[in-house]
Design an enzyme around this catalytic site. Structure first.
Site, PDB file in Angstrom:
ATOM      1  N   ASP A 127      26.542  60.985  66.408  1.00  0.00           N
ATOM      2  CA  ASP A 127      26.260  62.213  67.434  1.00  0.00           C
ATOM      3  C   ASP A 127      25.869  63.417  66.137  1.00  0.00           C
ATOM      4  O   ASP A 127      25.969  64.158  66.861  1.00  0.00           O
ATOM      5  CB  ASP A 127      28.389  62.819  67.591  1.00  0.00           C
ATOM      6  CG  ASP A 127      28.714  62.202  68.479  1.00  0.00           C
ATOM      7  OD1 ASP A 127      28.306  61.670  69.531  1.00  0.00           O
ATOM      8  OD2 ASP A 127      29.582  61.457  68.047  1.00  0.00           O
TER       9      ASP A 127
ATOM     10  N   HIS B 263      33.806  57.308  61.707  1.00  0.00           N
ATOM     11  CA  HIS B 263      33.944  56.428  62.702  1.00  0.00           C
ATOM     12  C   HIS B 263      35.302  55.492  62.769  1.00  0.00           C
ATOM     13  O   HIS B 263      35.273  54.786  61.874  1.00  0.00           O
ATOM     14  CB  HIS B 263      32.309  56.088  63.449  1.00  0.00           C
ATOM     15  CG  HIS B 263      32.195  55.576  65.278  1.00  0.00           C
ATOM     16  ND1 HIS B 263      33.040  54.284  65.409  1.00  0.00           N
ATOM     17  CD2 HIS B 263      32.070  56.285  66.114  1.00  0.00           C
ATOM     18  CE1 HIS B 263      32.776  53.976  66.364  1.00  0.00           C
ATOM     19  NE2 HIS B 263      31.813  55.159  67.119  1.00  0.00           N
TER      20      HIS B 263
END
Length: 437
Positions: free
Chosen positions: A371, A313
């Protein structure tokens, strides 16, 4: 420029000529503070160079805090783990908008306001007819939200607190209906109107899957709770690309519907809102647990087109705190639906285990993000991949609206206008076409 140091509440920077400049220290309540460099250009005729704004604080905000190294996400000071477990999405929405959790009376009023505004102007049905049947749902969502100011002329004076409040409620309440209708339109199904007797997430699922021909249809409460949690996990995430876009558009004084439509457009990019769909494609590409070691090796060899999706991320350099909650939610949904041998989940679990034991990924701080499991959940619930980013937008609307509202209400708010460092041709004279070589 040379080195810098702190002297109390002031940073001093020295230029190559030996001149020392002082810049105020901007303190934060939690996390890193900053240096107020608004006078940098006036003092030096230089601008700060920060492509992608990764080290630039574009605003002050009291809404969301992230500590990427420690894996912490706070909404108005409350840990995301506590909110996702104990609060409903409307409670979280009220918190983001107003700064405090609502009491029972405030929550009842807020839920009533949301229900009052879930309906769409009836002419918006005709607006959908302008889209092709094979239009992407995100295109329909972006276009329809951008057009809302053509249907709701009142409440657009952003200088009035009551108008800002009305616009916020309208957006949070109506975007789920628009999203559900975009899904229905792309499927060739009749539009389903919202029901005031259902909760927020339950109502959204009802509009997605119910049919007028089946009056007995009921939303599974486990799935409604999972959807509520998904919405909460995605409600806000500090100054990401889409939120920054909303603030940038909002700084011009644009109406709130246009501002949120700009955020939807930014979210549509695969590097931002389409990551969970990319995870499903990756798992389908791997195909079987026995193929994971070979796939991992291709990732480490940096073969073209082979990437480990759902890991890492821009902000988190530790576990994304939302990922653990999403993993548990995934198990709950699959268990409720009786999906005991879901190949994608088996693949995901094994891929996560192998990656977290591999020094290549651990040393690069590539941990699962939100996700990684969300796509599996949505697929199991019967939601097509084309709707994944739309669902993201439904959740993030409250964050966008909260950030927009905070920006408008901040003293000294001004239009955003980043600088650049020009590297093109210097001034030159025009040459007629006949004399050009």
């Amino acid at each position: 420029m040379g080195t810098n140091n702190t002297e109390g509440d002031v940073f001093t920077l020295s230029t190559p000529s030996g001149k020392e400049l002082s810049f105020p220290h901007v303190k934060a309540s939690v996390g890193p503070g900053g240096i107020d460099i608004r006078k940098l250009y006036a003092e030096t005729e230089l601008v700060a160079y920060d492509p992608g704004f990764g080290d630039t604080g574009s605003c002050e905000s009291k809404i969301t805090f992230i500590d990427g190294d420690k894996g912490i996400l706070l909404y108005r000071g409350y840990p995301i783990e506590q909110l996702s477990e104990n609060a409903t999405f409307p409670e979280v929405s009220y918190l983001l908008l107003n700064g405090e959790l609502p009491n029972a009376e405030q929550l009842e009023t807020f839920n009533g306001d949301l229900r009052k505004h879930t309906m769409l102007h009836e002419q918006i049905r005709n607006f959908f007819n302008g889209f092709r049947r094979d239009a992407h749902p995100m295109a329909m969502l972006c276009g329809t939200v951008g057009a809302l100011s053509a249907f709701y002329h009142d409440g657009l004076d952003i200088t009035k607190p009551e108008d800002r409040e009305l616009s916020a409620i309208r957006l949070i309440a109506k975007i789920p209906t628009i999203a559900a209708w975009a899904h229905s339109y792309s499927q060739g199904s009749p539009f389903v109107y919202p029901r005031n007797d259902l909760g927020f997430a339950e109502n959204f699922l009802y509009m997605l899957f119910a049919l007028p021909s089946d009056p007995t249809y009921k939303v599974n409460p486990i799935l409604a709770r999972a959807m509520d949690r998904i919405l909460t996990l995605h409600a806000d995430h500090e100054q990401n690309a889409s939120t920054s876009t909303v603030r940038l558009a909002g700084s011009t004084g644009a109406n709130p519907f246009a501002c949120i439509a700009s955020g939807i457009a930014a979210l549509w990019g695969p590097a931002h809102g389409g990551a969970n769909e990319a995870v499903l494609k990756m798992l389908a590409q791997i195909g079987d647990v026995k193929n994971i070691p070979a796939f991992i090796q291709k990732v480490k060899n940096k073969e073209d087109g082979v990437k480990l999706m759902g890991f890492g991320h821009r902000v988190y350099k530790n576990f994304d705190p939302r990922a653990k909650i999403m993993q548990q939610t995934c198990k709950e949904v699959l268990g409720e639906l009786g999906i005991k041998d879901e190949p994608l989940l088996e693949l995901a679990v094994e891929l996560e285990r192998i990656a977290l034991e591999d020094d290549y990924f651990v040393s690069r701080k590539l941990y699962p993000n939100v996700d990684f499991y969300s796509g599996i959940i949505l697929k199991a619930m019967g939601i097509p991949t084309s709707m994944f980013t739309v669902l993201f937008a439904v959740a993030r609307t409250v964050g966008w609206v909260s950030q927009w509202k905070e920006m408008i209400e901040q003293p000294g708010q001004r239009i955003s206008r980043p600088r650049q460092i020009y590297t093109g041709a210097p001034k030159r004279d025009f040459v007629p076409v006949g004399k050009r070589g």
